[in-house]
Design a protein around this motif. Structure first.
Motif, short mmCIF file in Angstrom:
data_model
loop_
_atom_site.label_atom_id
_atom_site.label_comp_id
_atom_site.label_asym_id
_atom_site.label_seq_id
_atom_site.Cartn_x
_atom_site.Cartn_y
_atom_site.Cartn_z
N ALA A 15 30.78 38.95 42.38
CA ALA A 15 32.01 38.32 41.89
C ALA A 15 32.93 37.96 43.04
O ALA A 15 33.56 36.89 43.04
N GLN A 16 33.00 38.83 44.04
CA GLN A 16 33.85 38.54 45.21
C GLN A 16 33.31 37.35 46.00
O GLN A 16 34.07 36.51 46.46
N ASN B 266 31.50 34.90 44.73
CA ASN B 266 31.76 33.72 43.90
C ASN B 266 33.22 33.29 44.02
O ASN B 266 33.52 32.10 44.09
N ALA B 267 34.13 34.27 44.05
CA ALA B 267 35.56 33.95 44.17
C ALA B 267 35.83 33.28 45.52
O ALA B 267 36.58 32.29 45.59
N LYS B 268 35.19 33.79 46.56
CA LYS B 268 35.37 33.20 47.89
C LYS B 268 34.85 31.76 47.91
O LYS B 268 35.50 30.86 48.46
N MET C 151 34.58 29.74 45.31
CA MET C 151 35.47 28.90 44.50
C MET C 151 36.76 28.57 45.24
O MET C 151 37.26 27.45 45.15
N LYS C 152 37.30 29.54 46.00
CA LYS C 152 38.49 29.26 46.80
C LYS C 152 38.19 28.20 47.86
O LYS C 152 39.03 27.34 48.14
N GLU D 211 39.94 26.66 39.25
CA GLU D 211 40.99 27.69 39.22
C GLU D 211 40.90 28.52 37.95
O GLU D 211 41.07 29.74 37.98
N LEU E 122 37.98 30.80 38.26
CA LEU E 122 38.32 31.85 39.23
C LEU E 122 39.15 32.94 38.57
O LEU E 122 38.90 34.13 38.76
N ARG E 123 40.12 32.57 37.75
CA ARG E 123 40.95 33.56 37.05
C ARG E 123 40.14 34.38 36.05
O ARG E 123 40.36 35.58 35.89
N GLU F 96 36.79 35.00 35.97
CA GLU F 96 35.60 35.71 36.42
C GLU F 96 35.85 36.78 37.47
O GLU F 96 34.98 37.60 37.71
N THR F 97 36.96 36.80 38.14
CA THR F 97 37.11 37.71 39.26
C THR F 97 37.35 39.16 38.85
O THR F 97 36.77 40.05 39.43
#
Length: 192
Positions: free
Chosen positions: A77-78, A80-82, A84-85, A129, A132-133, A135-136
Motif C-alpha cells: 500500500a505504501q 502504491n501510494a508513492k 500515485m503521488k 487522489e 490514494l485517499r 487505499e492508503t
C-alpha cells in the motif's frame, strides 16, 4: 483426514447391512497401502475430531503468517501510494507546461486543444487522489482483521460441520497443517 500409513486422504463411505441399516465409515483407497480398504467407523474418527484442538505452536505459526501477510500488504500500500503521488506530480507538471503553452499560443483552436487536455489531466488527477485517499489507510487493525481467522482455526470440527465444500477444501490446503502435531499423533486402528 489422512491415512496413518500412507498419508493420503481417507474416503468416506457407507455400507448397508442385511437389515438395510447404513453404517458410515472411512477407508484408505490407496492401493499398496497397509491399510488399503480397511474400514474405520465414522464415530471413532469424528469423536476424535471433536476433541481436536490446535497446538500453541500452530497458533504462533498462524499469527506469524498473518503478521507477515499484514506487513506485506502495508508495504505494498505504501509503494502504491508513492507511485500515485508520482503520477499526481507528473500530471501537475504536464498541466503547468500546457498552461505555459496556452500563454504562448496564438490560435483559438490550439488554446481549446490545450484546455481540453488540461481538463482531462485534472480529471485523471482527481481520480488518482481519490484512489490514494481510499487505499492508503487500512480499515482495521491487525488484531481485528485476523481475530476471526484465529477463532476459525481454533476449532476444526466447526469447519467440518458448518463450512461449505469450497471453504473446507481451502482449509485443508493451508500450508501449516504439516505443523499440526496433535493430528499426526492420532492413530486410528482399522477394523479387521
Amino acid at each position: 483426514m489422512l491415512c496413518d500409513d500412507c498419508s493420503k486422504p481417507l474416503t468416506a463411505c457407507c455400507s448397508k447391512s442385511k437389515t438395510g441399516k447404513k453404517h458410515p465409515y472411512y477407508l484408505c483407497p490407496t492401493k499398496g497401502c497397509a491399510s488399503y480398504r480397511k474400514s474405520i467407523q465414522r464415530d471413532v474418527i469424528e469423536g476424535a475430531l471433536q476433541r481436536l484442538e490446535p497446538s500453541q505452536y500452530l497458533f504462533k505459526l498462524a499469527k506469524a503468517m498473518f503478521n507477515d501477510a499484514w506487513n506485506m500488504r502495508i508495504a505494498q500500500a505504501q509503494e502504491n501510494a508513492k507511485a500515485m503521488k508520482g503520477q499526481i506530480n507528473k500530471a501537475d507538471k504536464q498541466i503547468e507546461a500546457l498552461l505555459d503553452r496556452i500563454v504562448d499560443a496564438g490560435t483559438p483552436s490550439a488554446i481549446t486543444a490545450y484546455e481540453q487536455r488540461i481538463s482531462k489531466l485534472e480529471r485523471e488527477k482527481a481520480l488518482i487522489e481519490e484512489k490514494l485517499r481510499s487505499e492508503t489507510a487500512p480499515r482495521y487493525t491487525l488484531e481485528e482483521s485476523f481475530e476471526l481467522a484465529l477463532r476459525f482455526l481454533s476449532s476444526p470440527w466447526n469447519i467440518k460441520k458448518k463450512a461449505d465444500l469450497i471453504l473446507k477444501k481451502q482449509y485443508l490446503d493451508w500450508p501449516f497443517w504439516s505443523h499440526y502435531p496433535t493430528a499426526g499423533n492420532m492413530v486410528f486402528e482399522p477394523q479387521k
